[in-house]
Design a protein around this motif. Sequence first.
Motif, PDB file in Angstrom:
ATOM      1  N   UNK A  52       0.837  -1.210   0.000  1.00  0.00           N
ATOM      2  CA  UNK A  52       0.000   0.000   0.000  1.00  0.00           C
ATOM      3  C   UNK A  52       0.873   1.262   0.000  1.00  0.00           C
ATOM      4  N   UNK A  53       1.979   1.238   0.757  1.00  0.00           N
ATOM      5  CA  UNK A  53       2.876   2.404   0.790  1.00  0.00           C
ATOM      6  C   UNK A  53       3.479   2.683  -0.587  1.00  0.00           C
ATOM      7  N   UNK A  54       3.941   1.639  -1.250  1.00  0.00           N
ATOM      8  CA  UNK A  54       4.551   1.816  -2.573  1.00  0.00           C
ATOM      9  C   UNK A  54       3.498   2.259  -3.584  1.00  0.00           C
ATOM     10  N   UNK A  55       2.300   1.644  -3.508  1.00  0.00           N
ATOM     11  CA  UNK A  55       1.232   2.028  -4.433  1.00  0.00           C
ATOM     12  C   UNK A  55       0.858   3.506  -4.241  1.00  0.00           C
ATOM     13  N   UNK A  56       0.771   3.948  -2.989  1.00  0.00           N
ATOM     14  CA  UNK A  56       0.460   5.358  -2.732  1.00  0.00           C
ATOM     15  C   UNK A  56       1.573   6.263  -3.254  1.00  0.00           C
ATOM     16  N   UNK A  57       2.814   5.840  -3.110  1.00  0.00           N
ATOM     17  CA  UNK A  57       3.943   6.617  -3.654  1.00  0.00           C
ATOM     18  C   UNK A  57       3.830   6.741  -5.167  1.00  0.00           C
ATOM     19  N   UNK A  58       3.486   5.630  -5.837  1.00  0.00           N
ATOM     20  CA  UNK A  58       3.304   5.691  -7.295  1.00  0.00           C
ATOM     21  C   UNK A  58       2.183   6.666  -7.657  1.00  0.00           C
ATOM     22  N   UNK A  59       1.101   6.617  -6.921  1.00  0.00           N
ATOM     23  CA  UNK A  59      -0.027   7.504  -7.224  1.00  0.00           C
ATOM     24  C   UNK A  59       0.402   8.966  -7.151  1.00  0.00           C
ATOM     25  N   UNK A  60       1.223   9.307  -6.155  1.00  0.00           N
ATOM     26  CA  UNK A  60       1.660  10.692  -5.994  1.00  0.00           C
ATOM     27  C   UNK A  60       2.614  11.121  -7.107  1.00  0.00           C
ATOM     28  N   UNK A  61       3.240  10.172  -7.795  1.00  0.00           N
ATOM     29  CA  UNK A  61       4.245  10.502  -8.811  1.00  0.00           C
ATOM     30  C   UNK A  61       3.748  10.237 -10.239  1.00  0.00           C
ATOM     31  N   UNK A  62       2.423  10.167 -10.407  1.00  0.00           N
ATOM     32  CA  UNK A  62       1.907   9.887 -11.752  1.00  0.00           C
ATOM     33  C   UNK A  62       2.174  11.034 -12.722  1.00  0.00           C
ATOM     34  N   UNK A  63       2.385  12.242 -12.222  1.00  0.00           N
ATOM     35  CA  UNK A  63       2.690  13.386 -13.084  1.00  0.00           C
ATOM     36  C   UNK A  63       4.142  13.808 -12.971  1.00  0.00           C
ATOM     37  N   UNK A  64       4.995  12.958 -12.408  1.00  0.00           N
ATOM     38  CA  UNK A  64       6.417  13.303 -12.297  1.00  0.00           C
ATOM     39  C   UNK A  64       7.019  13.454 -13.694  1.00  0.00           C
ATOM     40  N   UNK A  65       7.732  14.558 -13.968  1.00  0.00           N
ATOM     41  CA  UNK A  65       8.224  14.788 -15.330  1.00  0.00           C
ATOM     42  C   UNK A  65       9.160  13.708 -15.843  1.00  0.00           C
ATOM     43  N   UNK A  66       9.878  13.016 -14.964  1.00  0.00           N
ATOM     44  CA  UNK A  66      10.850  12.013 -15.414  1.00  0.00           C
ATOM     45  C   UNK A  66      10.291  10.602 -15.373  1.00  0.00           C
ATOM     46  N   UNK A  67       9.453  10.291 -14.371  1.00  0.00           N
ATOM     47  CA  UNK A  67       9.039   8.913 -14.158  1.00  0.00           C
ATOM     48  C   UNK A  67       7.569   8.664 -14.460  1.00  0.00           C
ATOM     49  N   UNK A  68       6.858   9.624 -15.050  1.00  0.00           N
ATOM     50  CA  UNK A  68       5.403   9.473 -15.165  1.00  0.00           C
ATOM     51  C   UNK A  68       5.023   8.279 -16.054  1.00  0.00           C
ATOM     52  N   UNK A  69       5.784   8.013 -17.130  1.00  0.00           N
ATOM     53  CA  UNK A  69       5.459   6.881 -17.999  1.00  0.00           C
ATOM     54  C   UNK A  69       5.699   5.567 -17.254  1.00  0.00           C
ATOM     55  N   UNK A  70       6.839   5.481 -16.565  1.00  0.00           N
ATOM     56  CA  UNK A  70       7.140   4.274 -15.788  1.00  0.00           C
ATOM     57  C   UNK A  70       6.101   4.061 -14.698  1.00  0.00           C
ATOM     58  N   UNK A  71       5.762   5.131 -13.957  1.00  0.00           N
ATOM     59  CA  UNK A  71       4.825   5.001 -12.837  1.00  0.00           C
ATOM     60  C   UNK A  71       3.430   4.646 -13.342  1.00  0.00           C
ATOM     61  N   UNK A  72       3.024   5.226 -14.484  1.00  0.00           N
ATOM     62  CA  UNK A  72       1.707   4.891 -15.028  1.00  0.00           C
ATOM     63  C   UNK A  72       1.608   3.399 -15.333  1.00  0.00           C
ATOM     64  N   UNK A 649      -7.857  20.223  -3.715  1.00  0.00           N
ATOM     65  CA  UNK A 649      -6.502  20.177  -4.277  1.00  0.00           C
ATOM     66  C   UNK A 649      -6.059  18.719  -4.346  1.00  0.00           C
ATOM     67  N   UNK A 650      -5.427  18.344  -5.451  1.00  0.00           N
ATOM     68  CA  UNK A 650      -4.876  16.988  -5.593  1.00  0.00           C
ATOM     69  C   UNK A 650      -3.409  16.978  -5.174  1.00  0.00           C
ATOM     70  N   UNK A 651      -2.896  15.793  -4.861  1.00  0.00           N
ATOM     71  CA  UNK A 651      -1.492  15.721  -4.459  1.00  0.00           C
ATOM     72  C   UNK A 651      -0.553  16.091  -5.608  1.00  0.00           C
ATOM     73  N   UNK A 652      -1.003  15.855  -6.849  1.00  0.00           N
ATOM     74  CA  UNK A 652      -0.173  16.248  -8.005  1.00  0.00           C
ATOM     75  C   UNK A 652      -0.063  17.764  -8.099  1.00  0.00           C
ATOM     76  N   UNK A 653      -1.215  18.444  -7.994  1.00  0.00           N
ATOM     77  CA  UNK A 653      -1.194  19.905  -8.040  1.00  0.00           C
ATOM     78  C   UNK A 653      -0.407  20.470  -6.862  1.00  0.00           C
ATOM     79  N   UNK A 654      -0.543  19.807  -5.709  1.00  0.00           N
ATOM     80  CA  UNK A 654       0.187  20.229  -4.504  1.00  0.00           C
ATOM     81  C   UNK A 654       1.699  20.171  -4.744  1.00  0.00           C
ATOM     82  N   UNK A 655       2.166  19.090  -5.365  1.00  0.00           N
ATOM     83  CA  UNK A 655       3.601  18.959  -5.629  1.00  0.00           C
ATOM     84  C   UNK A 655       4.072  19.983  -6.653  1.00  0.00           C
ATOM     85  N   UNK A 656       3.283  20.231  -7.676  1.00  0.00           N
ATOM     86  CA  UNK A 656       3.678  21.203  -8.702  1.00  0.00           C
ATOM     87  C   UNK A 656       3.787  22.605  -8.111  1.00  0.00           C
ATOM     88  N   UNK A 657       2.806  22.999  -7.277  1.00  0.00           N
ATOM     89  CA  UNK A 657       2.789  24.356  -6.708  1.00  0.00           C
ATOM     90  C   UNK A 657       3.598  24.468  -5.426  1.00  0.00           C
TER      91      UNK A 657
END
Length: 706
Positions: A52-72, A649-657
Amino acid sequence: MEPFVGNDYRKRVLAAVERRGGPNESDSFELYDLPIEEAERLDDDAVAARLDEVWAFWQKHRDHPKYRILVARLVAEHDERSAPLRHKTGRIAEARAVSTRRELRDQQRFELLDNAVARLNERYGGIPRSKRAGLDEIGAMGGLDPAEVATRLRRHRIVDDAPAAPAAPMPPRVALTAQRRAQIVDLLAEFDRLRDGDPTPTLLTLLHLDTDAAADRGVIESRAVALNDRARELAAGRFRAVLDELLVHVHDILLTDPALAQDYRQSVVDTVTDHLRPRVRAAVLVEDELGAQDHEFLLDEARAGGLGARDARTVIASLAAEFGAAVNPPAGGPARAEPPPTRLWANDLRAARAALRDALPVRARSAIADARASAGDDGEALRQIAAVADEVERVIRQAVTDARRARDLADEKRHVAALELLEGVFRRARDIDLLPEAGDRLAERLEQSRDVVARADAAARAASAGDPASLSAAAQMRRQIVDHDALDMSAAGVTVDPPRNVRSVADGGAITVSWDPSATESVTYRVVRIAADGSTRTLGRTTSTELSDGSAPDPVPPVYEVIALHAGHRSEPARTGSTSGPSADAGSTVPVRAVSPRPDDPPPVTAVRVEGNTVCFEWPVGVTEAMVVIRPDAAPDHPADPAAVASKVTNTRYQIDGGYPIPSNIPRPCHVAVASCRRTPQGKLDVASVFGPSARAQAPATGAAG
């Protein structure tokens, strides 16, 4: 099992998996950061928590500029990949399979290094100190870093180099041993089995050369460097290990010692001579003469064995003389009268160069093939052809890569970037869409992106004039293209004034919601009902200034929220029980009922604080959305406080801003609270009924210390 740390996981696991080429080059224990050696001792609950911890980490990084394709991809394959790990029996079986795969992968990576170490041990009884640094370079050819090489060499003895005696005579020249010749033959045979194509009988054939070029060190070195560069692009595996081993032999035999290169050439000549001897005997047995057709056949056999034209004719002539037969035609002359091959290959080569200048590399590739066929065994011609062929392949390779990238960009609606890439592709390679690996309908994709960008340009110019209809068209256009700067700038300046004085009147079994219109023209209003437990329901949209709620009223009157929409933009919400707009009276509130926490509330947000103009907080595990509630006059009572302004607010938007920026239209100081949210199986947003113990903070006046 060590605790899960996101930053460490990203650097240690995600980066390594991305570098190796994706999940197929990894395994479930690495991806979920589980120690494989503890597979039998791990508790099912502890493993489930880690999953669950790893899955939640992946969810937070779905829009990561470097790893988004891998994480998806990891998120999409999570259920299937994690299933064998959830129960002890399946986890133990998976650990055994993964251990086997890891051992095989390590054997492939260390194979080239182990072969070199074995040869050194056989020759010197250990690893000479002077050759230790070279083993790092051989390890790098297999994808190993110096630390891995050093670890691998711990089991082997390092020996001192024998001191050179000043007066001692020169050591005898190293000759090509039968054992090494047999090793090269075995490697070449395996190389042919692992790939499709013509046979590769010699190291020179591997470099597209023959024995006539055995003494041409410059050509051999340039071909070896080019082949080594191509080998670096291959994935780790048996084919790359064989090719790397052959390149070591090329360097040691053909480039290190001219005498050793000559020995190798002679061994090839001797092998072909033994192969041709019975065939020449049969050809001259009756007539005591080697005829033209037999001579041509034997020439082809000699070339297939790796001999050049000069060596082939010499071998055939010597064998014919051995049996007392004459050669017809003479061994040094042409077998048949035909136009000089130089003209044929030169014409084809000129056609290839012209096609390359005209941005037709696929046509140039065909001309190169014709030129090679015409050149035959002309070494000088083949060198000129090879130079042009390398340039043709470089252009095609780059065009194919850019075409694939442009296709992906267009699918992501990034048509400006796709158009730039596609126009560059067609400037350099107009016929690239003839190749299936470049993707289909490239010309059609170019026109589609060109049309979308042209319409976006027109929409941006019209929207800059401020016409409401043009703003609506620009908003529609932004749904088709996401990387048009002018369109984004024209939309960024659009503001929508909120409605005012939202009120509700009960009329029998229905409630009529009405409001004063927004100052912005041509808007649509969205009306939302907020129940006492914080649940929300959209009643509908309307262009008028009232809407009827026909549902039966709750014991506690609901709060109604109205938002003005225009050209893809929205106003700040206005609610019953509070005023909004310039005429609002500060501190106007309506008492609300305190709400007790529900048993099914999501985990609460913690450590809420205000840093400058940004609300920051800690996300609980498994929560990817939160509701930020701000009230100027007092602390919000609960997430559905009608006197507060709430924003999701989503965690993705939170990380970007870097947090949640407090809107500029909210007066300071103000009170802030954050509630966690989750989605129901039906997709509805479920907001926590209360704030957590550390989910409140106060934002000081602008300019005050945070």
